[in-house]
Scaffold this motif. Structure first.
Motif, PDB file in Angstrom:
ATOM      1  N   THR A  26       0.780  -1.235   0.089  1.00 23.94           N
ATOM      2  CA  THR A  26      -0.194  -0.002  -0.049  1.00 23.94           C
ATOM      3  C   THR A  26       0.961   1.266   0.111  1.00 23.94           C
ATOM      4  O   THR A  26       1.996   1.193   0.515  1.00 23.94           O
ATOM      5  CB  THR A  26      -1.030  -0.078   1.230  1.00 23.94           C
ATOM      6  OG1 THR A  26      -1.800   1.318   1.294  1.00 23.94           O
ATOM      7  CG2 THR A  26      -0.287  -0.133   2.523  1.00 23.94           C
ATOM      8  N   ALA A  44     -15.687   0.446   5.097  1.00 28.16           N
ATOM      9  CA  ALA A  44     -14.713   0.378   4.263  1.00 28.16           C
ATOM     10  C   ALA A  44     -15.054   0.723   2.924  1.00 28.16           C
ATOM     11  O   ALA A  44     -14.235   1.062   2.264  1.00 28.16           O
ATOM     12  CB  ALA A  44     -14.298  -1.145   4.144  1.00 28.16           C
ATOM     13  N   ASP A  45     -16.431   0.853   2.528  1.00 29.93           N
ATOM     14  CA  ASP A  45     -16.907   1.271   1.274  1.00 29.93           C
ATOM     15  C   ASP A  45     -16.847   2.686   1.022  1.00 29.93           C
ATOM     16  O   ASP A  45     -16.898   3.128  -0.134  1.00 29.93           O
ATOM     17  CB  ASP A  45     -18.252   0.427   1.219  1.00 29.93           C
ATOM     18  CG  ASP A  45     -18.488  -0.871   1.112  1.00 29.93           C
ATOM     19  OD1 ASP A  45     -17.415  -1.447   0.553  1.00 29.93           O
ATOM     20  OD2 ASP A  45     -19.560  -1.465   1.440  1.00 29.93           O
ATOM     21  N   ALA A  50      -8.849   4.200  -1.559  1.00 33.55           N
ATOM     22  CA  ALA A  50      -8.868   2.914  -1.069  1.00 33.55           C
ATOM     23  C   ALA A  50      -7.806   2.042  -1.671  1.00 33.55           C
ATOM     24  O   ALA A  50      -7.764   2.162  -2.832  1.00 33.55           O
ATOM     25  CB  ALA A  50     -10.101   2.425  -0.896  1.00 33.55           C
ATOM     26  N   GLU A  51      -7.220   1.408  -0.935  1.00 31.61           N
ATOM     27  CA  GLU A  51      -6.236   0.232  -1.378  1.00 31.61           C
ATOM     28  C   GLU A  51      -6.619  -1.120  -0.493  1.00 31.61           C
ATOM     29  O   GLU A  51      -6.583  -0.859   0.825  1.00 31.61           O
ATOM     30  CB  GLU A  51      -4.695   0.475  -1.319  1.00 31.61           C
ATOM     31  CG  GLU A  51      -4.390   1.420  -2.273  1.00 31.61           C
ATOM     32  CD  GLU A  51      -2.816   1.744  -2.205  1.00 31.61           C
ATOM     33  OE1 GLU A  51      -2.226   2.062  -3.394  1.00 31.61           O
ATOM     34  OE2 GLU A  51      -2.301   1.676  -1.276  1.00 31.61           O
ATOM     35  N   THR A  52      -6.842  -2.143  -0.916  1.00 25.61           N
ATOM     36  CA  THR A  52      -7.252  -3.185  -0.411  1.00 25.61           C
ATOM     37  C   THR A  52      -6.157  -4.477  -0.354  1.00 25.61           C
ATOM     38  O   THR A  52      -5.652  -4.695  -1.342  1.00 25.61           O
ATOM     39  CB  THR A  52      -8.476  -3.969  -0.811  1.00 25.61           C
ATOM     40  OG1 THR A  52      -9.531  -2.985  -0.913  1.00 25.61           O
ATOM     41  CG2 THR A  52      -8.744  -5.263  -0.415  1.00 25.61           C
ATOM     42  N   LYS A  72     -10.092  -8.620   4.836  1.00 23.16           N
ATOM     43  CA  LYS A  72      -9.028  -7.956   4.291  1.00 23.16           C
ATOM     44  C   LYS A  72      -8.830  -6.663   4.990  1.00 23.16           C
ATOM     45  O   LYS A  72      -9.633  -6.124   5.598  1.00 23.16           O
ATOM     46  CB  LYS A  72      -9.741  -7.481   2.749  1.00 23.16           C
ATOM     47  CG  LYS A  72     -11.125  -6.805   2.638  1.00 23.16           C
ATOM     48  CD  LYS A  72     -11.720  -6.535   1.401  1.00 23.16           C
ATOM     49  CE  LYS A  72     -12.085  -7.544   0.688  1.00 23.16           C
ATOM     50  NZ  LYS A  72     -12.965  -7.223  -0.454  1.00 23.16           N
ATOM     51  N   VAL A  74      -8.285  -2.523   4.407  1.00 23.80           N
ATOM     52  CA  VAL A  74      -8.546  -1.376   3.602  1.00 23.80           C
ATOM     53  C   VAL A  74      -7.734  -0.167   4.235  1.00 23.80           C
ATOM     54  O   VAL A  74      -8.076   0.307   5.151  1.00 23.80           O
ATOM     55  CB  VAL A  74     -10.006  -1.192   3.454  1.00 23.80           C
ATOM     56  CG1 VAL A  74     -10.318  -0.060   2.543  1.00 23.80           C
ATOM     57  CG2 VAL A  74     -10.862  -2.562   3.157  1.00 23.80           C
ATOM     58  N   ARG A  87     -11.613  -5.388   7.789  1.00 24.43           N
ATOM     59  CA  ARG A  87     -12.896  -5.916   7.505  1.00 24.43           C
ATOM     60  C   ARG A  87     -12.981  -7.318   7.566  1.00 24.43           C
ATOM     61  O   ARG A  87     -12.928  -8.146   6.655  1.00 24.43           O
ATOM     62  CB  ARG A  87     -13.050  -5.454   5.976  1.00 24.43           C
ATOM     63  CG  ARG A  87     -14.623  -5.583   5.363  1.00 24.43           C
ATOM     64  CD  ARG A  87     -14.791  -4.787   4.069  1.00 24.43           C
ATOM     65  NE  ARG A  87     -16.163  -4.918   3.900  1.00 24.43           N
ATOM     66  CZ  ARG A  87     -16.887  -4.233   2.866  1.00 24.43           C
ATOM     67  NH1 ARG A  87     -15.942  -3.352   2.062  1.00 24.43           N
ATOM     68  NH2 ARG A  87     -18.098  -4.061   2.792  1.00 24.43           N
TER      69      ARG A  87
END
Length: 292
Positions: A26, A44-45, A50-52, A72, A74, A87
């Motif tokens: 990231t 998280a949405d 955002a990077e997962t 995951k 986030v 998440r």
């Protein structure tokens, strides 16, 4: 990595290596960590830029096995503040030892976070609560810890924290006041509560007798998470804010007993999740990251 983690857990060097591996995936350097409880991963949405990072891509990282926990990390920004969200968390009832349940908190500390926000879905024990309420954690009862499963059992490395850490003040008083002020400004006064959370091992929900016992001990809400993460955060010097979404009311009477299901918990979580997300985002927007 240590060769016998079942006996020793993760060493300080293990944690540093895991954190380094995550940060390579990231561009972000988070200051705030957020652990999303059952049905609350929608926060998280709305993370910006955002990077997962899937748990499965992180060497030595556990994987979650529970519906409603995606598994995951986030990274990104909420209200302009750099954050990392889990998440999906890990639970003792999944078969993980306590030190592995809370390991991500140590990794987040190694990545640079100074504040941890912990959310959960919980059963209401306080008769004045109702389904859909939001309960700020003023304190907790570590039932597994009191019965020999404290997350800090084992060898202690002073680089993590002291051998005998005080747990008074685990939940930061200034963050609690900020949450209360923010809730009033959002018009959430009617659903906002404050109380004590008790952790049980799970995965079975409480019997009527058990619910009565937990209430008599002074617990206002009960769940199967949060406490190990909060204890480890306090141990390593992270300030903590905890909040429960009351997704069901525990049965304190045989005449009005109801059987809680995980599907019901997720449904209430989805219904009230938007309000909790607004509260946390507004809090973060007004948070002073230099106040550690």
């Amino acid at each position: 990595m240590t060769t016998d983690q079942s006996a020793e857990g993760y060493s300080f060097e293990d944690i540093q290596l895991i954190a380094s591996n995550v940060l390579k995936q990231t561009r972000h350097k988070p200051s705030i960590g957020i652990i999303c409880g059952s049905g609350l991963g929608g926060l998280a949405d709305i993370v910006q830029d955002a990077e997962t990072v899937p748990y499965s891509s992180i060497p030595e990282f556990p994987v979650t096995t529970v519906k409603g926990h995606e598994g995951k990390l986030v990274f990104g920004y909420l209200e302009g503040k750099p954050v990392v969200l889990m998440r999906g968390r890990f639970h003792y009832y999944e078969g993980y030892p306590m030190w592995k349940v809370a390991m991500p908190v140590r990794v987040m500390k190694a990545m640079g976070i100074s504040t941890l926000i912990v959310t959960n879905a919980a059963g209401g024990l306080n008769e004045n609560f109702k389904t859909g309420d939001l309960m700020i954690l003023r304190d907790h009862i570590d039932l597994p810890g009191l019965t020999g499963e404290c997350v800090l059992i084992g060898k202690n490395d002073d680089r993590f924290g002291p051998r005998f850490p005080a747990m008074v003040g685990t939940y930061d008083s200034e963050l609690i006041e900020l949450a209360k002020e923010t809730a009033v400004n959002l018009g959430y006064s009617s659903i906002l509560r404050e109380g004590t959370y008790i952790m049980i091992g799970g995965p079975s929900f409480e019997t009527v007798a058990e619910s009565r016992l937990l209430r008599n001990w002074g617990a206002d809400a009960v769940g199967m998470s949060t406490v190990p993460e909060s204890v480890v955060a306090k141990h390593c010097g992270i300030r903590v804010f905890g909040i429960s979404l009351i997704t069901d009311m525990c049965s304190l009477s045989y005449d009005a007993a109801n059987a809680t299901t995980h599907e019901e918990v997720l449904a209430i979580g989805e219904k009230r999740a938007g309000d909790l997300q607004k509260l946390i985002c507004a809090m973060i927007g007004n948070m002073n990251l230099n106040n550690n």
